[in-house]
Enzyme design. Structure first.
Site, PDB file in Angstrom:
ATOM      1  N   GLU A 216      -5.819   1.281  -3.998  1.00 47.11           N
ATOM      2  CA  GLU A 216      -5.719   0.302  -2.909  1.00 47.11           C
ATOM      3  C   GLU A 216      -5.285   1.093  -1.682  1.00 47.11           C
ATOM      4  OE1 GLU A 216      -6.420  -2.948  -3.111  1.00 47.11           O
ATOM      5  OE2 GLU A 216      -6.832  -2.995  -5.252  1.00 47.11           O
ATOM      6  N   CYS A 250      -1.655  -3.091   5.745  1.00 45.98           N
ATOM      7  CA  CYS A 250      -2.883  -2.364   5.390  1.00 45.98           C
ATOM      8  C   CYS A 250      -4.128  -3.065   5.918  1.00 45.98           C
ATOM      9  CB  CYS A 250      -2.981  -2.209   3.876  1.00 45.98           C
ATOM     10  SG  CYS A 250      -2.929  -3.773   3.000  1.00 45.98           S
TER      11      CYS A 250
END
Ligand code: NAD
Length: 473
Positions: A216, A250
């Site tokens: 991720e 993010c």
């Protein structure tokens, strides 16, 4: 903080491996009990968790910790607990004609010992969301949170040790050196959340053990304003999405593409939208600080380079406050039409700095997105369905939110993950459960199998059956 040594790391791993061997398919109740303990861990310590993260950041909005970490994590645990019986169910799968009356079944089996490495920016959510999925799938879990949130990481280690046996789940604290040793353990699956550059090293370390990885990672997520968008609403939503956690998200919109000739208007509206959210910044507890001096210096250096190369830099400071040398609060900055080669346009920004670029037609906006690495998220604001479809079909990103920012990450019924440089694999909800399970296909032969008709000695029977199979297979 007391970090574990490498021998201890190996010892913890072996203990978990043994425990898994002794209970390789935990039943529904056991898994639900683990999830309930995880839920209680955050419910009973909400205030302490908010305080620890606030202290680590030197100012993290407690409201943001509640909504973006505790709420999201809690929803994920509840969703997994409510749907687990269904996810665990062995499924019948259709069997094609030549193989009847045999049957096919599909089993979801725990993998074993799972490693999770998490970053500092949402230290609770990004540690416990993967853990939720791994425990739901019946695995043992080792977690290594970030060294940049030391107070939170040691609190989490303590809370986990109070509620879980070390062979069920344990927390390993430490920095990159411990991280390297951690990802070199022969886990049955490894989920890493962090930067693309470290993700590359993690993938290499895991490859040595043939450990499958879910990565991720980050990247430059674009936001695009279409001429058809409701500008006031879009600007308000973008400002919130960019400044949550001071841009250290993010999936924060990294840069904004606006129709040619509109950047001055968008800039003015963004200034007003930010002032509505944060009338003051320097001492406002709603506005989060930058995680460290190093990160703050990095952001300032990127803005300086933009200024030096001739881009217009607009600082948004609604109350005209001074930011002392010791403050890590950084006022939001817009950078208009920066050159392509500067760091701000090449690296993930991860802070309250937003480049605003103009485009002349949708093809140019799409080409800009496709000219870089595949982003983790893409945001499109507009009302024109044909343009929306074109942007969705002609760009590839981990996920998309239309007419807002960030919210696709909170959908437990959708997978979350990157693509290309922004990540590999996905989790959340059932996708998380499957990530940490071996999906085992089983073919169950019947007493009345016709397969022997195709066995040697081969002859005319085989030829005749084969001629029929040509049309059945
Ligand atoms: P980072 O890559 O520096 O660190 C992440 C974790 O890896 C930390 O626990 C760290 O101790 C550990 N680590 C560092 N070096 C290591 C090594 N060589 N081997 C093994 N482990 C090592 O990332 P960060 O600064 O903590 O987080 C910010 C980055 O994470 C940004 O790029 C952001 O986009 C990304 N991110 C992605 C997601 C997502 O869900 N895709 C979520 C949050 C953050």
């Amino acid at each position: 903080m007391l970090h574990v040594g490498q021998d201890d790391l190996r010892g913890r791993f072996e203990t978990q491996r043994k425990a898994f061997a002794a209970e390789s398919f935990p039943d529904l109740q056991t898994r639900k009990d683990r999830l309930a303990r995880l839920l209680a861990l955050i419910d009973d310590h909400e205030a302490a968790i908010c305080q620890a993260i606030d202290a680590d950041f030197g100012g993290r909005s407690q409201h943001e910790t509640r909504i973006a970490e505790l709420f999201v994590t809690r929803s994920g645990i509840r969703h997994a607990s409510n749907h687990l019986a269904n996810w665990m169910r062995e499924r019948r799968v259709a069997t094609s004609l030549p193989f009847l009356p045999a049957s096919n079944r599909l089993m979801q089996q725990p993998l074993g010992v799972v490693g999770v490495v998490s970053p500092w920016n949402y230290p609770l959510q990004l540690a416990l969301a993967p853990v939720t999925a791994a425990l739901a799938a019946g695995n043992r879990v080792m977690l290594k949170p970030s060294e940049l949130t030391p107070k939170f990481s040691s609190l989490l280690a303590r809370l986990v040790a109070d509620r879980f046996a070390p062979d069920e789940m344990n927390v390993v604290t430490g920095g990159p050196e411990i991280g390297k040793a951690f990802v070199s353990l022969p886990f049955d699956h490894l989920l890493f959340t962090g930067s693309t550059s470290v993700g590359r090293q993690v993938a290499q370390a895991a490859a040595a053990n043939l450990t499958p990885v879910t990565l991720e990672l980050g990247g430059k997520s674009p936001a695009i304003f279409d001429p058809s968008c409701d500008l006031d609403r879009s600007v308000a939503r973008l400002a919130y999405g960019k400044l949550l956690n001071a841009g250290q998200t993010c999936i924060a919109p990294d840069y904004l593409l606006v129709p040619k000739g509109s950047s001055a208007q968008v800039t003015a509206k963004l200034g007003a939208a930010v002032a509505r959210l944060y009338p003051t910044l320097a001492k406002n507890p709603d506005y989060t600080a930058i995680i460290s001096d190093r990160h703050l210096d990095h952001l300032k250096a990127m803005v300086s380079q933009a200024r030096e190369t001739g881009a217009k830099v607009v600082e948004i400071n609604p109350a005209n406050e001074a930011f002392g040398d010791r403050s890590r609060k950084m006022p939001p900055v817009l950078v208009l039409n920066p050159g392509k080669e500067i760091r701000l346009m090449r690296e993930e920004i991860f802070g309250p700095v937003l480049p605003v670029l103009e485009y002349s037609d949708v093809g140019e906006a799409i080409a800009h997105v496709n000219g870089g690495d595949r982003p983790l998220a893409l945001y499109w604001f507009g009302r024109d369905p044909a343009v929306q479809r074109r942007v969705l079909r002609e760009t590839i990103s981990g996920g998309v939110t239309i007419n807002d920012c960030l919210l696709h990450i909170a959908q437990e019924r959708q997978p979350f993950g990157g693509v290309g440089a922004s990540g590999t694999g996905a989790y959340h909800g059932e996708w998380g459960f499957r990530t940490f399970s071996k999906e085992k296909p089983m073919f169950i032969q019947s007493r009345f199998s016709s397969a022997p008709l195709l066995w040697p000695p081969y002859g005319r029977l085989f030829d005749r059956l084969y001629a029929m199979l040509k049309f059945l297979g």
